[in-house]
Every structure is written in structure tokens, then in C-alpha cells.
Design a protein around this motif. Structure first.
Motif, short mmCIF file in Angstrom:
data_model
loop_
_atom_site.label_atom_id
_atom_site.label_comp_id
_atom_site.label_asym_id
_atom_site.label_seq_id
_atom_site.Cartn_x
_atom_site.Cartn_y
_atom_site.Cartn_z
N GLY A 38 0.80 -1.21 0.00
CA GLY A 38 0.00 0.00 0.00
C GLY A 38 0.83 1.26 0.00
O GLY A 38 0.60 2.17 -0.79
N SER A 39 1.85 1.33 0.88
CA SER A 39 2.63 2.55 0.98
C SER A 39 4.13 2.32 1.06
O SER A 39 4.91 3.19 0.66
CB SER A 39 2.19 3.36 2.21
N ASN A 40 4.56 1.18 1.57
CA ASN A 40 5.99 0.95 1.81
C ASN A 40 6.64 0.29 0.59
O ASN A 40 6.88 -0.92 0.57
CB ASN A 40 6.18 0.09 3.06
N GLU A 41 6.94 1.10 -0.40
CA GLU A 41 7.51 0.58 -1.64
C GLU A 41 8.89 -0.04 -1.39
O GLU A 41 9.22 -1.08 -1.97
CB GLU A 41 7.63 1.70 -2.68
N HIS A 62 1.00 -2.13 -6.66
CA HIS A 62 0.81 -1.01 -5.74
C HIS A 62 -0.64 -0.57 -5.77
O HIS A 62 -1.18 -0.22 -6.82
CB HIS A 62 1.69 0.18 -6.12
N GLU A 64 -3.23 1.39 -2.66
CA GLU A 64 -3.66 1.68 -1.30
C GLU A 64 -5.06 1.11 -1.10
O GLU A 64 -5.97 1.36 -1.91
CB GLU A 64 -3.66 3.18 -1.03
#
Length: 256
Positions: A38-41, A62, A64
Motif C-alpha cells: 500500500g505505501s511501503n515501496e 501497488h 492503497e
């Protein structure tokens, strides 16, 4: 030949913790794995790099979750990853692992947090699967990650537990819906697992000892303990198991 060779698996929330362990195990068993984050690439790329180093194959997805259009973006990312990987359009395994936890107890949870919990933990997997059933091949697998708090009363995470209870209803009802296509649907309910999240909760040796004491094995679970169960449910060996909840708490609080 690996048990999942030629299969495609999608794991939500695969950048860290239990999801990361599941993604790496399914890749080790031969599946092409969609590593959702979701956010932690950066963490997701680390998971993918570890899969590559171990001789597996995967791609990043990817999206969210818990926001309008999340399922659309999730499947757009899956389609792009499959095309880049040269794989077919279908998928074989969907693991709904991504979730957010409650930060407050029964008295403290706000309506906004409650809505967020349901949006990520219940609504997102529901619509991810609903939009994905056309891509899910006959004989496929849906595996939902629940929680031991549906059995063990924990008022401090009551709102979170409610969402996981909904996931369990979703599991056994979806199993009946998809059964005619040979698709199995099952849930796994972890107990206390050592991840970066629990590391912030148990910050002293005494706290870890108390956490370990929940289990009859007197230890805290590891992501691999859950990933190995998921690997079984993803395999052909589980073909006669559906609509089932596997308690994976290490026998936490048995007889209490």
C-alpha cells in the motif's frame, strides 16, 4: 517439480511481516507471486529482491486499500505485472492478508477509525475477490488471513476482532459460492507473531515472555509458521478442504 509450479499467486500486504513470509514461501514453491503493497515501496522491493535471490519470480502491485477505487487499482496493477512477466491473464491463488489494527480499545475507537478498519480489512478483500473471480481459474484458491481474536476475547482490539469475524463469514459463504468451480476458500487465524509491528508492542524481555506464554509451546509464532499453513491451503493437497478456519495460534489459551 515444485507444488505450485506454473501457478500465479497474489498476496496483499506482502511487503512486511506475515504477508512477506507468505509471498516468499509461495514463490519458493514455484508460484509467480504478485507482491502487493500500500505505501511501503522500499519494503515491497526488498521482498521481491529476496524472492529473486532465492530463485523465485514475482512482480509488484501497488494499491492503497481502504479508499475508493482500491480494487480497480489493485487489478490494474496485477494486469500490468502479469503482462510484464509474460504470464497469462489468469490467477490461481488470492491471499487476502493486508489489514490494519485498532489503535484504541472499546471506549476509544472513533467512528472514523472504525470505518477505516472495515474499509481495509473487510471491504477491500470482498471487492478484490469479487472483481477477481473472472480471472481466478477453476480449481483456484482464496485464502483469507483472520486472527485468533475471533476466538480469544480481547476488548482492547474489539473493533479489529469484529472485522476478522466478518472475514470468517465471508470465507465460509464464499466457499459455497465458488465450490461448483472447484475453488476452495479457507481462513487462517494467527496468534501473536513476531513482526515489526509486534516488536513495538513487546519492548521488554518480560513482555515477550508473557506473549510466549499464551501458546502451549511457550513461544511467539514466526511468519513461517503461518506461511507454511497457507502453502498447504494453496496446494493441490488441500483440494478437499474448504469453508474452514485453521486456528494458527499455537494453541493459545487452550482451556481458558
Amino acid at each position: 517439480m515444485s507444488s505450485l509450479a506454473g501457478k500465479t499467486a497474489l498476496v496483499t500486504g506482502a511487503s512486511r511481516g506475515i504477508g512477506r513470509g507468505i509471498a516468499m514461501r509461495l514463490a519458493r514453491d514455484g508460484a509467480l507471486v504478485g507482491v502487493h503493497y500500500g505505501s511501503n515501496e522500499a519494503a515491497a522491493k526488498e521482498t521481491l529482491a529476496d524472492i529473486d535471490r532465492a530463485g523465485g519470480r514475482g512482480f509488484l502491485v501497488h494499491a492503497e486499500l481502504g479508499v475508493p477505487g482500491d480494487a480497480d487499482r489493485f487489478w490494474a496493477g496485477v494486469d500490468a505485472g502479469l503482462a510484464e512477466s509474460g504470464a497469462g491473464a489468469g490467477v490461481d491463488i488470492i491471499v487476502n492478508n493486508a489489514a490494519v489494527g485498532a489503535s484504541s480499545d472499546f471506549q476509544g475507537v472513533t467512528p472514523e477509525e472504525f470505518d477505516r478498519l472495515y474499509a481495509v480489512n473487510v471491504k477491500a478483500p470482498y471487492f478484490i475477490v469479487r472483481q477477481g473471480v473472472g480471472r481466478l481459474r477453476d480449481g483456484g484458491r482464496v485464502i483469507n488471513i483472520s486472527s485468533g481474536v475471533t476466538r480469544i476475547a480481547e476488548p482492547r482490539v474489539m473493533a479489529y476482532g469484529l472485522t476478522k469475524g466478518a472475514v470468517e463469514v465471508f470465507t465460509h459463504t464464499l466457499a459455497k459460492e465458488l465450490g461448483p468451480r472447484g475453488i476452495t476458500v479457507n481462513s487462517v487465524a494467527p496468534g501473536i507473531i513476531e513482526t515489526d509491528n509486534t516488536a513495538t508492542q513487546f519492548t521488554t524481555p518480560e513482555a515477550w515472555a508473557a506473549a510466549a506464554a499464551y501458546s502451549v509451546f511457550n513461544r511467539v509464532g514466526q511468519p513461517a509458521d503461518i506461511a507454511d499453513i497457507v502453502a498447504f491451503l494453496a496446494s493441490e493437497d488441500s483440494r478437499w478442504v474448504t469453508g474452514h478456519l485453521i486456528d494458527a495460534t499455537g494453541g493459545s489459551l487452550l482451556g481458558v
